[in-house]
Design an enzyme around this catalytic site. Structure first.
Site, mmCIF file in Angstrom:
data_model
loop_
_atom_site.group_PDB
_atom_site.id
_atom_site.type_symbol
_atom_site.label_atom_id
_atom_site.label_comp_id
_atom_site.label_asym_id
_atom_site.label_seq_id
_atom_site.Cartn_x
_atom_site.Cartn_y
_atom_site.Cartn_z
ATOM 1 N N SER A 48 -13.560 61.529 -31.456
ATOM 2 C CA SER A 48 -12.713 62.920 -31.860
ATOM 3 C C SER A 48 -12.743 63.706 -30.305
ATOM 4 O O SER A 48 -11.674 64.558 -30.516
ATOM 5 C CB SER A 48 -13.467 63.774 -33.073
ATOM 6 O OG SER A 48 -14.674 64.241 -32.742
ATOM 7 N N HIS A 49 -13.398 63.640 -29.650
ATOM 8 C CA HIS A 49 -13.391 64.340 -28.227
ATOM 9 C C HIS A 49 -13.548 63.520 -27.249
ATOM 10 O O HIS A 49 -13.830 63.963 -25.998
ATOM 11 C CB HIS A 49 -14.676 65.370 -28.136
ATOM 12 C CG HIS A 49 -14.572 66.423 -29.079
ATOM 13 N ND1 HIS A 49 -15.252 66.379 -30.498
ATOM 14 C CD2 HIS A 49 -14.046 67.760 -28.968
ATOM 15 C CE1 HIS A 49 -14.908 67.360 -31.106
ATOM 16 N NE2 HIS A 49 -14.184 68.268 -30.095
ATOM 17 N N ARG A 53 -8.392 62.983 -26.176
ATOM 18 C CA ARG A 53 -8.220 64.247 -25.956
ATOM 19 C C ARG A 53 -7.170 64.282 -24.666
ATOM 20 O O ARG A 53 -6.730 65.652 -24.507
ATOM 21 C CB ARG A 53 -9.316 65.095 -25.817
ATOM 22 C CG ARG A 53 -10.320 65.235 -27.048
ATOM 23 C CD ARG A 53 -9.735 66.358 -27.967
ATOM 24 N NE ARG A 53 -10.184 66.539 -29.310
ATOM 25 C CZ ARG A 53 -10.311 67.384 -30.008
ATOM 26 N NH1 ARG A 53 -9.795 68.643 -29.564
ATOM 27 N NH2 ARG A 53 -11.016 67.575 -31.134
ATOM 28 N N HIS A 121 -9.187 75.510 -24.773
ATOM 29 C CA HIS A 121 -10.415 74.669 -25.064
ATOM 30 C C HIS A 121 -10.175 73.404 -25.959
ATOM 31 O O HIS A 121 -9.931 73.660 -27.166
ATOM 32 C CB HIS A 121 -11.431 75.821 -25.799
ATOM 33 C CG HIS A 121 -12.888 75.474 -25.474
ATOM 34 N ND1 HIS A 121 -13.308 74.217 -26.146
ATOM 35 C CD2 HIS A 121 -13.835 75.920 -24.585
ATOM 36 C CE1 HIS A 121 -14.718 74.248 -25.783
ATOM 37 N NE2 HIS A 121 -15.026 75.058 -24.954
ATOM 38 N N SER A 123 -12.683 70.870 -25.742
ATOM 39 C CA SER A 123 -14.046 69.746 -25.623
ATOM 40 C C SER A 123 -14.725 70.371 -26.508
ATOM 41 O O SER A 123 -14.715 71.403 -27.113
ATOM 42 C CB SER A 123 -14.317 69.891 -24.394
ATOM 43 O OG SER A 123 -14.679 71.300 -23.795
ATOM 44 N N THR A 161 -12.329 77.159 -37.016
ATOM 45 C CA THR A 161 -13.282 76.090 -37.098
ATOM 46 C C THR A 161 -14.526 76.356 -36.540
ATOM 47 O O THR A 161 -15.786 76.036 -36.578
ATOM 48 C CB THR A 161 -12.813 74.692 -36.640
ATOM 49 O OG1 THR A 161 -12.531 74.752 -35.676
ATOM 50 C CG2 THR A 161 -11.916 74.296 -37.703
ATOM 51 N N ASP A 179 -24.472 70.649 -32.214
ATOM 52 C CA ASP A 179 -22.855 71.325 -32.299
ATOM 53 C C ASP A 179 -22.078 70.839 -33.305
ATOM 54 O O ASP A 179 -21.765 69.713 -33.567
ATOM 55 C CB ASP A 179 -22.311 70.452 -30.934
ATOM 56 C CG ASP A 179 -20.870 70.848 -30.764
ATOM 57 O OD1 ASP A 179 -20.401 71.887 -31.295
ATOM 58 O OD2 ASP A 179 -20.307 70.111 -29.775
ATOM 59 N N ASP A 189 -9.347 66.292 -39.960
ATOM 60 C CA ASP A 189 -9.505 65.536 -41.029
ATOM 61 C C ASP A 189 -8.401 65.837 -42.172
ATOM 62 O O ASP A 189 -8.155 64.957 -42.744
ATOM 63 C CB ASP A 189 -11.041 65.584 -41.590
ATOM 64 C CG ASP A 189 -12.057 64.621 -40.413
ATOM 65 O OD1 ASP A 189 -11.499 64.031 -39.834
ATOM 66 O OD2 ASP A 189 -13.011 65.139 -40.799
ATOM 67 N N ARG A 305 -32.683 62.207 -39.651
ATOM 68 C CA ARG A 305 -32.174 62.076 -38.381
ATOM 69 C C ARG A 305 -32.246 63.235 -37.548
ATOM 70 O O ARG A 305 -31.767 64.585 -38.038
ATOM 71 C CB ARG A 305 -30.928 61.571 -38.253
ATOM 72 C CG ARG A 305 -30.345 61.041 -37.139
ATOM 73 C CD ARG A 305 -29.158 60.009 -37.201
ATOM 74 N NE ARG A 305 -28.010 60.801 -37.992
ATOM 75 C CZ ARG A 305 -27.313 60.327 -38.713
ATOM 76 N NH1 ARG A 305 -27.367 59.219 -39.347
ATOM 77 N NH2 ARG A 305 -26.337 61.323 -39.450
ATOM 78 N N ARG A 310 -27.647 59.862 -33.019
ATOM 79 C CA ARG A 310 -26.714 58.929 -33.134
ATOM 80 C C ARG A 310 -26.012 58.742 -31.753
ATOM 81 O O ARG A 310 -25.551 57.585 -31.323
ATOM 82 C CB ARG A 310 -25.709 59.190 -34.040
ATOM 83 C CG ARG A 310 -24.880 57.932 -34.856
ATOM 84 C CD ARG A 310 -24.353 58.173 -35.990
ATOM 85 N NE ARG A 310 -23.910 59.226 -36.554
ATOM 86 C CZ ARG A 310 -23.655 59.480 -37.672
ATOM 87 N NH1 ARG A 310 -23.767 58.726 -38.763
ATOM 88 N NH2 ARG A 310 -23.342 60.647 -38.125
ATOM 89 N N ARG A 311 -25.500 59.857 -31.319
ATOM 90 C CA ARG A 311 -24.576 59.951 -29.987
ATOM 91 C C ARG A 311 -25.446 59.414 -28.775
ATOM 92 O O ARG A 311 -24.954 58.683 -28.071
ATOM 93 C CB ARG A 311 -24.344 61.454 -29.762
ATOM 94 C CG ARG A 311 -23.082 61.532 -29.096
ATOM 95 C CD ARG A 311 -22.661 62.960 -29.319
ATOM 96 N NE ARG A 311 -23.675 64.058 -29.145
ATOM 97 C CZ ARG A 311 -24.320 64.467 -28.102
ATOM 98 N NH1 ARG A 311 -24.097 63.681 -26.765
ATOM 99 N NH2 ARG A 311 -25.265 65.235 -28.072
#
Lengths: 345, 345
Positions: A48-49, A53, A121, A123, A161, A179, A189, A305, A310-311
Site C-alpha cells: 500500500s505504500h 505510490r 504526505h 508515505s 485516518t 505505525d 480499502d 506477533r 512481518r515487514r
C-alpha cells in the site's frame, strides 16, 4: 510468483521511479527521496505504500497541487523545536532536512520536536520512526489526513485516518516499530470494496444518517469510524490538535477543503518527537534500555506477533533478490513510462 | 439523593481525609496532596478515583509498602528533562515538585519531559494534564501498572492497564482533556462482576488458555485484553517502554513482582511530556491555537460528546454545594476514622 505478481530488483525499481518522477517535473532531490521511500516499502512488501505510490505522486503533479521543485526551509524555533516549511513540496524532503537537527536537539535537550509544515504526505510513517530509532532515539510521529472519519457518537466526518507511529531502538536489532491509522479501516480499502462490490467488515463505517453500514457505497457517502470506540476517537482528536493547530498547520477538515475535490494525497503538517534515552538515564542507559527486550520476549515468547515483525521478515527475504510487486502496478508504471517518454536505464 | 448516596462538603471531605492520612502515618505534605486530588475527583463525580482512594492509601501504609514520609528528590537531567525520585512515596508529591521545572523547561526549550520514579500511583492522570494545560501547555502523561493484560494474539498478561492522558489549553475554558486505560475494561470492574456474579461484556478478557470469556472468575485467572485490538496493544507496549525502561523504572510485570501479592496500588514510574504552543508558533500562537476550537465545535456540534464534558458538568453542578459520595465509602471512611482515633474537625 503467481500470475498477479511480478518481481523487480531494487535498483531497477529505483531507476524507473526516479526517471518517471523527474520526467514529470520533480526535482532530482524530490525524485530521489520519493523513490527511496517507496522502494524501501516495496522491499518490505508493504504494497500500500510501495511502488504504487509513484502513481499518486505523478497524479499530484498533474493536478497542479504540489510544487515539485520546492526546497524546504528550516527554522530553528527553540532549543528543542525545529520547524521545516516544505513549501508545498513532498514531506520527505522536509523530514530529511529536519532529521539531523532533530537528532542534535534531542541529544542535547533530551527531547525535541520536528514540525514539518505545508507538505504533501503520501508515505508511511514507519520509515521515519525507524530512521530515528536507528540513531539511538525513541520516536513518535503523526499526521492528520482528509476528514473522512466521524468522532465516537457522531455521524459527520471530522478526523482524518490520522496515523500514529512509534519507534524504539534495539541496538543491533531492527527497531521496535509500529505505525497504524486511527481509523478502523483504510480509506483505500473502502474503495476496493466498492469496486469489487463486497461488503465492508462490521463496525468500521456509518451511512450519512449515522447508522452502522457494511455497504461501501453508503460508507463513502457517510463516514468511517475510528478504531477502538471513544478511546480511538480521543486519540484521533489528539493527533488533529498536535499535527494541526499546535504546529500552525491544517486540520483534516481544512486539508480536505484545500484539496478542492482533486482527491490527491493530502497537504498538511507532520509532528515528530524524539526522546534520548541517554539524557534520561545517563550511564545507565545501555543497561536500562534492555528492559525493553524483556517486554519483547514476553510478547513474542507467547506467539503474539511484535508489530513490524512481518515487514522485517519480508525485508530479510528480499535482500539480494528481486522483490515482489503486483503485476498491475508494474504494468501501470511501464505504461506511464511510455507516456512520459522514459526509457529503461 | 438515593439511599446509596450521601453528600459531603469539599471542606469536610478534605478535613476527614487529611486527618485519616496523617493519623495513619503520612507526612502532612503527603496527606495534603492525596486529599486534594481525591476531593477534586469526587467533586467531578469521578467515583473510582474519589474519596474511595483514601482507603487504598491507608491499605498501602498498612502493608508497609509506601514510605509515607518520603520527600521527593529532583534532578535536572538535561535542558528539557527533569527527573523526580519519589523515593517510594506517593506520585503526587513528585508531580508537584516537578511541575514548575517542567513548565519552565517547556517554555524555554519548546518541549520538555518530567519522569517521576519510584512512586506509588493511585490517582487518575487527568488532574495532572489539566494542571499543565491550565498553564498554557499541551500535556501528555502515561504510566504502566500491574501485568494483567495480554498482548494482541497472546494469552498471558504482560501489560498493565496503562493509562494515557492528554490535555490541551483552551484559554478561559476548561482544557480539552482525556484520560483512558488502554485495557478494554478496568481491573476493578472485573472484581465488581466477580462479587456480583454477573458476566463481563464480550471481548474484554480471556481465560488462562487464551479463549475469550465473559466469566469474571476465569478472567481473573486469565488476562484482560487491550482496547482496540492490535492497535491498542501496540499503544500499551509503547507506554510500557516510555514509562518503564526509558525512564529507568519498572515495567508492569516488574511492578507486579515487586508487589509480592500485597495487591496494593502499583509502584512504578510516570512520564509526562509538555509542549509549548508559543515555542512552535511564536506570535501566531494565540490565533493558531484557536484552530482547536473549530475541531471541538465540529465534534460537539453533532452531539458527539467531548471527552471530560461529563466531568466538567459535574464540577459545575457541585460548585458551592455538598458533593455526592457513595454512602458505603463514607461509612467505611468513618469506621476507619474511629479505628485511627480521628475526630471530626
Amino acid at each position: 510468483m503467481s500470475g498477479d505478481t511480478a518481481t523487480i530488483s531494487a535498483e531497477a525499481a529505483f531507476d524507473l521511479g526516479f526517471r518517471l518522477l523527474t520526467a514529470a517535473g520533480y526535482s532530482d532531490d524530490h525524485a530521489r527521496a520519493i523513490t527511496a521511500i517507496v522502494v524501501k516499502a516495496q522491499g518490505d512488501e508493504c504494497h500500500s505504500h510501495g511502488l504504487y505510490r509513484i502513481i499518486s505522486c505523478l497524479d499530484l503533479i498533474e493536478r497542479g497541487k504540489v510544487d515539485p521543485k520546492a526546497t524546504p526551509v528550516l527554522e530553528d524555533r527553540a532549543p528543542a523545536i525545529v520547524r521545516v516549511d516544505a513549501r508545498r513540496g513532498i514531506s520527505l524532503l522536509g523530514f530529511d532536512a529536519g532529521l539531523p537537527v532533530l537528532e542534535e536537539k534531542a541529544k542535547t535537550a533530551g527531547i525535541a520536536a520536528l514540525a514539518i509544515n505545508n507538505c504533501f504526505h503520501f508515505s508511511a510513517l514507519w520509515p521515519e520512526v525507524e530512521a530515528i530509532a536507528e540513531r539511538g532515539l525513541v520516536a513518535i510521529a503523526m499526521t492528520v489526513s482528509h476528514a473522512w472519519v466521524a468522532p465516537a457518537g457522531g455521524s459527520k466526518p471530522v478526523f482524518g485516518t490520522n496515523p500514529f507511529a512509534f519507534g524504539w531502538p534495539r541496538g543491533d536489532k531492527h527497531p521496535f516499530v509500529f505505525d497504524f491509522a486511527t481509523s478502523a479501516i483504510a480509506r483505500g480499502d473502502i474503495e476496493l470494496h466498492r469496486r469489487s462490490n463486497t461488503p465492508l467488515p462490521a463496525g468500521v463505517a456509518i451511512d450519512r444518517d449515522g447508522r452502522p453500514t457494511t455497504d461501501p457505497e453508503a460508507a463513502s457517502d457517510g463516514a468511517m469510524l475510528t478504531f477502538g470506540g471513544h478511546k480511538g476517537s480521543a486519540l484521533s482528536a489528539m493527533i488533529e490538535l498536535l499535527a494541526g493547530p499546535l504546529i500552525g498547520d491544517m486540520t483534516s477538515a481544512q486539508s480536505l477543503a484545500f484539496d478542492e475535490g482533486a482527491k490527491v494525497t493530502p497537504c498538511h503538517g507532520e509532528l515528530v518527537i524524539a526522546l534520548d534515552p541517554k539524557s534520561f538515564l545517563g550511564a545507565a542507559a545501555a543497561a536500562e534500555i534492555t528492559g525493553g527486550e524483556a517486554l519483547f520476549d514476553a510478547i513474542s515468547g507467547q506467539n503474539a506477533r511484535l508489530p513490524s515483525a512481518r515487514r522485517y521478515a519480508a525485508r530479510r527475504r528480499n535482500q539480494g533478490r528481486d522483490m515482489p510487486v503486483r503485476r498491475a502496478v508494474l504494468d501501470d508504471l511501464h505504461a506511464l513510462a511510455r507516456r512520459y517518454g522514459v526509457t529503461a536505464g
